[in-house]
Design a protein around this motif. Structure first.
Motif, PDB file in Angstrom:
ATOM      1  N   GLY A  99       0.807  -1.212   0.000  1.00  0.00           N
ATOM      2  CA  GLY A  99       0.000   0.000   0.000  1.00  0.00           C
ATOM      3  C   GLY A  99       0.844   1.268   0.000  1.00  0.00           C
ATOM      4  N   LEU A 125       0.405   0.250  -7.543  1.00  0.00           N
ATOM      5  CA  LEU A 125      -0.563   0.208  -6.450  1.00  0.00           C
ATOM      6  C   LEU A 125      -1.899  -0.339  -6.953  1.00  0.00           C
ATOM      7  CD1 LEU A 125      -1.229   0.906  -3.525  1.00  0.00           C
ATOM      8  CD2 LEU A 125      -1.837   3.208  -4.273  1.00  0.00           C
ATOM      9  N   LEU A 133      -4.412  -3.111  -5.590  1.00  0.00           N
ATOM     10  CA  LEU A 133      -5.770  -2.760  -5.165  1.00  0.00           C
ATOM     11  C   LEU A 133      -6.804  -3.581  -5.921  1.00  0.00           C
ATOM     12  CD1 LEU A 133      -5.620   1.162  -4.857  1.00  0.00           C
ATOM     13  CD2 LEU A 133      -5.364  -0.557  -3.048  1.00  0.00           C
ATOM     14  N   TYR A 187      -7.481  -4.244   1.148  1.00  0.00           N
ATOM     15  CA  TYR A 187      -7.796  -3.075   0.324  1.00  0.00           C
ATOM     16  C   TYR A 187      -7.963  -1.845   1.208  1.00  0.00           C
ATOM     17  CZ  TYR A 187     -10.151  -0.009  -3.027  1.00  0.00           C
ATOM     18  OH  TYR A 187     -10.483   1.058  -3.817  1.00  0.00           O
ATOM     19  N   ALA A 242      -4.694  -0.733   2.588  1.00  0.00           N
ATOM     20  CA  ALA A 242      -3.815  -0.097   1.614  1.00  0.00           C
ATOM     21  C   ALA A 242      -4.303   1.294   1.225  1.00  0.00           C
ATOM     22  CB  ALA A 242      -3.675  -0.984   0.380  1.00  0.00           C
ATOM     23  N   THR A 299      -5.960   7.331  -5.888  1.00  0.00           N
ATOM     24  CA  THR A 299      -6.539   6.362  -4.949  1.00  0.00           C
ATOM     25  C   THR A 299      -7.997   6.713  -4.661  1.00  0.00           C
ATOM     26  OG1 THR A 299      -4.382   6.069  -3.935  1.00  0.00           O
ATOM     27  CG2 THR A 299      -6.287   5.320  -2.668  1.00  0.00           C
TER      28      THR A 299
END
Ligand SMILES: *[C@@H]1O[C@H](CO)[C@@H](O)[C@H](O)[C@H]1NC(C)=O
Ligand SMILES: *[C@@H]1O[C@H](CO)[C@@H](O)[C@H](O)[C@H]1NC(C)=O
Ligand SMILES: *[C@@H]1O[C@H](CO)[C@@H](O)[C@H](O)[C@H]1NC(C)=O
Ligand SMILES: *[C@@H]1O[C@H](CO)[C@@H](O)[C@H](O)[C@H]1NC(C)=O
Ligand SMILES: *[C@@H]1O[C@H](CO)[C@@H](O)[C@H](O)[C@H]1NC(C)=O
Ligand SMILES: *[C@@H]1O[C@H](CO)[C@@H](O)[C@H](O)[C@H]1NC(C)=O
Ligand SMILES: *[C@@H]1O[C@H](CO)[C@@H](O)[C@H](O)[C@H]1NC(C)=O
Ligand SMILES: *[C@@H]1O[C@H](CO)[C@@H](O)[C@H](O)[C@H]1NC(C)=O
Ligand SMILES: *[C@@H]1O[C@H](CO)[C@@H](O)[C@H](O)[C@H]1NC(C)=O
Ligand SMILES: [Zn+2]
Length: 886
Positions: free
Chosen positions: A769, A777, A781, A796, A799, A813
């Motif tokens: 993460g 990333l 994810l 998840y 992270a 993100t």
């Protein structure tokens, strides 16, 4: 008048519920004893239970109906019987009330007041997967991983016993229970009490009936039973009066992670028995660790159940905090054996009466048995922080408040009720002083054992031992029957040696102060010349409704500090001169002038909150926070830095850069005091230092202090990363991935995919993460969010929580979260998603951004978080501006 006649029409309609439209059962019948026989079928093809309950009823008032609770049960009404020794009655009709979850039996003739009847009801039900009532769970075999083992367990609290058998499912209807439990003999059966005897089923081959000893008078929500084939990790006898025998049931594959919990259990029970000076009345406690469990743990009398994660500890992978948290959970459940099981609230409105004391005494148990953890300081500090933030909104409710249906009852079980409940107990403790307080608590337990109480019963028991000439019921009602808390403001007249004290409710949006609220506020002052923070019983009270008082305290040359140890739950504002004297002491005097760490934490928290409201200046805030460089304790250091970060994360551009530099300066002296990170695997770290060091290392690496990053990278490339102690591994993995190459990332991704346990998955996830490259990333994810394994999809959350803190990936993100919002909404509960949501909210700097966030998440039930506004966009923007000026 047309409307009026329609109303009359409704009332005369034979809709029976119009006659009894109330959420509590009628007070006509008192259940005294339950004889419960349940046969459970549990294999690949059949998963249900069937039973008969016989209830001894005492008729308090003549009535022609029997109303009790039942839900999702199949009941053949022709099988129901109602008899007394002289008389036999019959059932004319039955009715279900979905609204109140009642099962109502209309009788052929009246039941006579003063007589005793036996009601017998046969019932059937499916073992469900909802982790409530009598539910099923399963796990796969350790060796043959495709072989499935089943178990069936109960979770009756708060309103789920009615899913398992017809009963008077309210905590006030206490009764004794005889449970006889039937099942296939390949299983083991458990209930609250030990088995008395077992015999063969009349006709089902390989089935047995086992009857358990009679259970003492108890509320239905505490009854429990289970069948299972789990492994006993150890049978241990405690030194309690009854020499209580503990057994601990887990899946075979995690038995080896239970040593610590197994060892602590009997010690905790023994400690509590001595503490309360009241014997634990049962002879055994089984602890059943279920692969699925709705709550962290449940305090069923003699059969305590847990989530796996709340009980096991993996020495190689888990953090020290987990060990401590789990131990605290056990101490909490065992405190319930007195607070809740023995003495029970009448109704769920006073849930805090069991959760508050159990939470608070749980802390004290840990302090006594594991003093090196310094547990209660840490917990109380966190609880206070949560409380002061949460209860500063206009959306909170009193901890004691009426609840009228199952949904509302379940909603009572909130962090807020637990923690404000604990803080309220602590306040009582400090107001009365230790000796009186415990004497009062012991009297209370003794007096109300096997009975039900309201909060006034607790306050009256404590009143009897109080020296204080105050009415505790009146005082405490002001804290438990209303939401919020006061801000106490001191204005000193230095010439006269007087201080004017007043109160008003502290609300985060200052246009919302509700002028009508007031509290009974205990006032204890400490002065610079006599910094005694231990002997702290109040010397004055701010009364309610009178909300202002003038006192003679202190001399003109010294500071005053109100609320030593922050024992009462209010914030304090001083005049600027007093603040400056306090700051001067923190900066210049040995041992911070004797001001304890919990007050040092609160001074920072209060002042920043006051500045956000415009009641004090940010200049003063930054003056105070200068002392942080000198702070040697974890709690103030952690809070100070975290508070600064919360505000700092809202800054943009040059201001953000300046702010990072400022934080780096704050952290540098701390980092330099610690040994080199590289040496972490070769030095022994005292247990109370672990969290502090990890915090400083983590923050220092985040802000690029000195050689922190290169030290961490060195540790990882030693190829001995596995030898990094578990408590520091996440930190090292994180830096390794953040600063590492694609190859490093792929290696860790492989390790992650091959990890067999949640603890290992989580350790690698904390590294993955941290990737500063969003395409990497994203790979992780996507993998985590699409997994069907709960422990992987949990990664998840872990992270993205880390990624949202990192500027270079935060935006993408956030988009990833929006893109998967519906899936998150399906997979997770509100409490899992709250950290993400809170992070996203904290990043907002304008009202437009807030609207955008709400737009993205609307219609998603698990994201519905009424607290979105509470962080107050306004104050955030103000901080932003003030810092730039600074
Ligand atoms: C499962 O249990 C049911 C009910 O007890 C029984 O009729 C059935 O034969 C059992 N099935 C197996 C495969 O054992
Ligand atoms: C059952 O009887 C009680 C007392 O006799 C009465 O108050 C109540 O309304 C009755 N319930 C129903 C559903 O008729
Ligand atoms: C109750 O039964 C309904 C319908 O069969 C089912 O959908 C629901 O999940 C059950 N509730 C519980 C808690 O088992
Ligand atoms: C557990 O066993 C079931 C039934 O054989 C199988 O479908 C499932 O994939 C197994 N689960 C795991 C995690 O191995
Ligand atoms: C419960 O069972 C025990 C053992 O059979 C018996 O002695 C006792 O009388 C029963 N209790 C009631 C109230 O029937
Ligand atoms: C119960 O567990 C034991 C030991 O783990 C195992 O040998 C046995 O096969 C299991 N029995 C059933 C019915 O699952
Ligand atoms: C709380 O305050 C918000 C405005 O900030 C307002 O919209 C809301 O109605 C208030 N809620 C209550 C319960 O007073
Ligand atoms: C419980 O009561 C609340 C508040 O009155 C109401 O909003 C909710 O719909 C009720 N829930 C159920 C299941 O009846
Ligand atoms: C304090 O009391 C005065 C007079 O009793 C009243 O006018 C005022 O509104 C009160 N202020 C607060 C904050 O309760
Ligand atoms: Zn509890």
């Amino acid at each position: 008048m047309f409307g009026f006649s329609i109303q009359i029409l409704f009332i005369v309609l034979p809709g029976v519920l119009a006659l009894y439209d109330y959420h509590l059962l009628p007070e006509t019948l008192e259940p005294q004893h339950y004889d419960l026989r349940i046969l459970t079928h549990l294999n690949d093809t059949a998963q249900y239970f069937e039973g008969v309950v016989k209830i001894d009823l005492w008729v308090l008032q003549t009535t022609k109906n029997i109303t009790l609770h039942a839900k999702n049960l199949t009941i053949d009404k022709t099988g129901i019987s109602v008899k007394s020794s002289r008389d036999s009655n019959c059932i004319e009709n039955v009715e279900l009330s979905e609204k109140y979850e009642f099962y109502i039996m209309y009788l052929c003739k009246e039941l006579n007041a003063g007589e005793k009847y036996i009601l017998e009801i046969p019932f059937k039900g499916q073992l469900n997967e909802s982790q409530t009532g009598y539910y099923k769970s399963s796990y796969n075999d350790t060796e043959n991983k495709y072989k499935t083992h089943y178990l069936a367990v109960t979770q009756f609290s708060p309103t789920f016993a009615r899913l398992a058998f017809p009963c008077f499912d309210q905590p006030n209807w206490k009764a004794t229970f005889n449970v006889t439990f039937g099942y296939h003999k390949e299983y083991k059966g458990l209930s609250n009490t030990p088995v008395r005897k077992c015999e063969k089923h009349e006709f089902l081959e390989d089935y047995i009936w086992c009857s358990h000893e009679q259970l003492l008078r108890t509320s239905t929500y505490l009854v429990a039973y289970a069948i299972h084939n789990l492994t006993n990790a150890g049978t241990v006898t405690s030194l309690t009066h009854n020499q209580v025998v503990f057994r601990n049931w887990l899946q075979p594959k995690i038995v080896n992670q239970s040593d610590f919990s197994v060892e602590m259990a009997p010690k905790i029970l023994k400690y509590l028995e001595d503490f309360f000076q009241l014997n634990f009345p049962l002879s055994k406690i089984d602890q059943l660790i279920s692969p699925t469990h709705k709550f962290r743990a449940m305090e069923n009398w003699g059969l305590v159940t847990y989530q796996e994660n709340a009980f096991v500890f993996n020495e190689a992978y888990d953090l020290q905090e987990k060990k401590e948290t789990n131990c605290n959970t056990m101490a909490h459940e065992f405190s319930h054996q007195w607070f809740g099981n023995l003495v029970t609230m009448k109704w769920w409105k006073d849930l805090w009466l069991k959760e508050g004391p159990s939470t608070y005494f749980g802390y004290l148990v840990l302090d006594a048995l594991q003093p090196q953890w310094e547990w209660s300081d840490g917990k109380i500090t966190k609880d206070l922080a949560y409380f002061f933030r949460h209860d500063a909104t206009n959306m909170t409710r009193p901890i004691s408040r009426d609840v009228k249906n199952s949904t509302e009852v379940l909603d009572q079980f909130s962090k807020y009720v637990y923690e404000k409940g604990a803080l309220t107990m602590r306040m009582l403790h400090k107001i009365l002083g230790t000796e009186n307080f415990f004497e009062g608590i012991r009297n209370y337990l003794q007096k109300y054992a096997y009975q039900n109480v309201e909060q006034t019963d607790l306050f009256s028991s404590l009143q009897e031992v109080a020296n204080e000439n105050i009415n505790l019921n009146v005082v405490m009602d002001s804290w438990t029957l209303q939401e919020g808390y006061p801000l106490i403001t001191l204005k000193r007249d230095y010439k006269k040696g007087e201080v004017k004290v007043n109160q008003k409710r502290f609300i985060q949006q200052n246009n919302l102060q509700l002028e009508t609220q007031c509290w009974w506020v205990p006032l204890s002052f400490v002065s610079q010349s006599d910094p005694n923070f231990e002997d702290i019983q109040p010397n004055h009270w701010l009364e309610c409704p009178s909300n202002e008082t003038t006192l003679k305290v202190g001399t003109s040359k010294e500071w005053l500090l109100l609320n030593p140890q922050v024992y009462a739950i209010y914030r304090v504002n001083y005049d600027e001169h007093n603040w400056k004297m306090l700051i001067n002491t923190l900066q210049n005097e040995v041992d911070y002038g004797g001001i304890p760490k919990i007050n040092r934490v609160q001074l920072m928290d209060d002042l920043l909150a006051l500045a956000a409201l415009g009641e004090q200046s940010y200049d003063l805030v930054f003056e105070l926070f200068e002392y942080l460089k000198l702070e040697r304790d974890y709690l103030p250091c952690e809070r100070g830095i975290t508070l600064l970060q919360q505000y700092g994360s809202l800054l943009k551009d040059q201001a953000a850069e300046d702010f990072n530099l400022y934080l780096k300066q704050q952290l540098t002296p701390h980092y330099r005091r610690l040994p080199k990170l590289k040496l972490i695997d070769s030095i022994e770290i005292p247990v109370n230092e672990i969290a502090f060091r990890r915090f400083i290392y983590t923050q220092s690496c985040l802000y690029n202090v000195d050689d922190c990053v290169s030290q961490a990278v060195m540790l990882n490339t030693n190829d001995s990363s596995i030898s990094v102690p578990a408590n520091f591994r996440q930190l090292v993995y994180c830096i390794a991935i953040e600063k590492g190459t694609t190859w490093d990332f792929q290696q860790m991704m492989k390790l992650f995919k091959n990890s067999p346990t949640p603890a290992q998955q989580s350790a690698f996830a904390s590294g993955l993460g941290c990737s500063s490259n969003f395409s990497q990333l994203k790979e992780f994810l996507d993998y985590a969010i699409h997994s069907d394994t709960k422990s992987i999809s949990d990664c998840y959350i872990q992270a993205v929580t880390a990624a949202l803190k990192r500027d270079n990936v935060a935006r993408e993100t956030k988009q990833h979260i929006f893109d998967h919002a519906e899936m998150l909404n399906k997979k997770f509960k509100r409490k899992d998603l709250e950290p993400i949501l809170m992070h996203m909210v904290k990043e907002l700097t304008t009202p437009e951004e807030l609207s955008e966030l709400k737009e993205h998440l609307k219609d998603l039930s698990q994201f519905k978080e009424p607290k979105l506004e509470i962080l107050g966009i306004r104050q955030v923007v103000m901080f932003n501006i003030r810092f730039r000026i600074n």
